[in-house]
Design a protein around this motif. Structure first.
Motif, PDB file in Angstrom:
ATOM      1  N   VAL A  89       0.784  -1.112  -0.116  1.00 49.41           N
ATOM      2  CA  VAL A  89      -0.087  -0.017   0.014  1.00 49.41           C
ATOM      3  C   VAL A  89       0.910   1.212  -0.173  1.00 49.41           C
ATOM      4  O   VAL A  89       0.429   2.265   0.480  1.00 49.41           O
ATOM      5  CB  VAL A  89      -1.077   0.016   1.284  1.00 49.41           C
ATOM      6  N   GLY A  90       2.182   0.962  -0.438  1.00 51.02           N
ATOM      7  CA  GLY A  90       2.957   2.327  -0.557  1.00 51.02           C
ATOM      8  C   GLY A  90       3.892   2.500   0.417  1.00 51.02           C
ATOM      9  O   GLY A  90       4.577   3.516   0.662  1.00 51.02           O
ATOM     10  N   GLY A  91       4.186   1.401   1.295  1.00 49.72           N
ATOM     11  CA  GLY A  91       5.352   1.464   2.338  1.00 49.72           C
ATOM     12  C   GLY A  91       6.805   1.111   1.810  1.00 49.72           C
ATOM     13  O   GLY A  91       7.577   1.113   2.515  1.00 49.72           O
ATOM     14  N   GLY A  92       6.772   0.959   0.672  1.00 53.70           N
ATOM     15  CA  GLY A  92       8.054   0.417   0.111  1.00 53.70           C
ATOM     16  C   GLY A  92       8.557  -1.027   0.256  1.00 53.70           C
ATOM     17  O   GLY A  92       7.883  -1.756   0.926  1.00 53.70           O
ATOM     18  N   GLY A  93       9.700  -1.245  -0.358  1.00 55.55           N
ATOM     19  CA  GLY A  93      10.235  -2.809   0.021  1.00 55.55           C
ATOM     20  C   GLY A  93       9.672  -3.795  -0.980  1.00 55.55           C
ATOM     21  O   GLY A  93       9.135  -3.489  -1.765  1.00 55.55           O
TER      22      GLY A  93
END
Length: 306
Positions: free
Chosen positions: A247-251
């Motif tokens: 959801v857009g937290g990266g990784g």
């Protein structure tokens, strides 16, 4: 004997009623879910594994090429077979494959969140324990704070933070840290409340301060359990950081969402394999570290009772 038979009959009737109520509730829930799903759930159930059957790479070696950013013989200029452009170069010739780099980001999010969350939960738990501060305002306020922190799942907190802080690992770190404080804080203060208070009474009689009593009477007792809970939470946070990445937290969670959404089968399977290896490695490392910190004798059958 007659009374026992009567009680047994009544218990069986209650059991049958309970099972019937459970089945009715289960059927009603499934029916509601089916209607909320536009009535297609039961109709599509026979095709449950069609996606997995059709979602296959052109060659098993494509999974290896996608994992290590190697050139593909199927390259046609599209993103589906473009594995080399996302390399992260350390020198002109040495690089880190993109999925490994994203996995490191995910593990870093989990590690930082666990360290910060565990530290704050460690401090707060003593103020939430009845046997250390009583049932006053401090205990009530501390517990309410921790309840609010764990009331919302990490993904909900991350979704809110990404709208404020923009997309990136910082929002994921804050979200997981907040939930870690609330969850570990509750586990920690319950351990503290079950601690033996006789050492505390002895230190109190000797004139020790509250901090000294906590440091020398409580912490040595509860520290092994604290370590076990913290390591367990680290494993949970690895999974949470992967989900939040979607959801857009990266990784690696973010690249997984993109690859499966674009129908990039080789990339998707490469990420799944990396995630499985990483989770198993974290679990094994956590178990090894727990044994080193707590002691091998605690895990040997029959030794705990001795």
């Amino acid at each position: 004997m007659h009374h026992y038979q009567q009680q047994l009959k009544v218990r069986r009737i209650y059991t049958i009623i309970a099972i019937a109520v459970f089945l009715i509730a289960l059927f009603a829930s499934l029916n509601f879910a089916n209607n909320a799903n536009s009535g297609k759930f039961f109709e599509r159930l026979p095709y449950l594994f069609d996606f997995i059957k059709n979602f296959v790479p052109d060659s098993p070696m494509e999974i290896v090429r996608a994992m290590f950013d190697l050139p593909s013989p199927y390259a046609d200029g599209s993103l589906k077979y473009d594995y080399t452009s996302d390399r992260h170069y350390i020198t002109d010739s040495v690089y880190i494959p993109n999925f490994f780099y994203q996995l490191v980001i995910t593990l870093n999010i989990a590690l930082v969140s666990t360290i910060i969350g565990t530290t704050i939960a460690f401090v707060l738990c003593f103020f939430a324990s009845t046997n250390l501060v009583g049932a006053g305002a401090v205990r009530w306020f501390t517990r309410r704070i921790m309840e609010v922190m764990r009331a919302f799942p990490e993904i909900v907190i991350a979704g809110l933070l990404t709208a404020i802080l923009s997309i990136g690992p910082i929002a994921a770190i804050i979200a997981i840290t907040v939930h870690t404080i609330g969850a570990l804080g509750k586990l920690f203060f319950e351990v503290v409340e079950n601690a033996d208070m006789r050492p505390d009474e002895g230190l109190r009689a000797a004139g020790a301060s509250w901090v000294e009593r906590v440091r020398f009477a409580i912490v040595p007792q509860v520290l092994p359990n604290f370590v076990s809970y913290a390591l367990l939470r680290a494993e949970i946070n690895v999974r949470a950081s992967t989900i939040i990445g979607a959801v857009g937290g990266g990784g690696i969670g973010e690249v997984f969402r993109l690859s499966i959404g674009r129908d990039h089968a080789a990339k998707t399977y490469a990420i799944v394999i990396l995630l499985l290896i990483a989770i198993i490695a974290v679990d094994q490392f956590s178990a090894w570290l727990r044994r080193r910190l707590i002691g091998q004798q605690s895990f040997e059958f029959g030794r705990g009772a001795a």
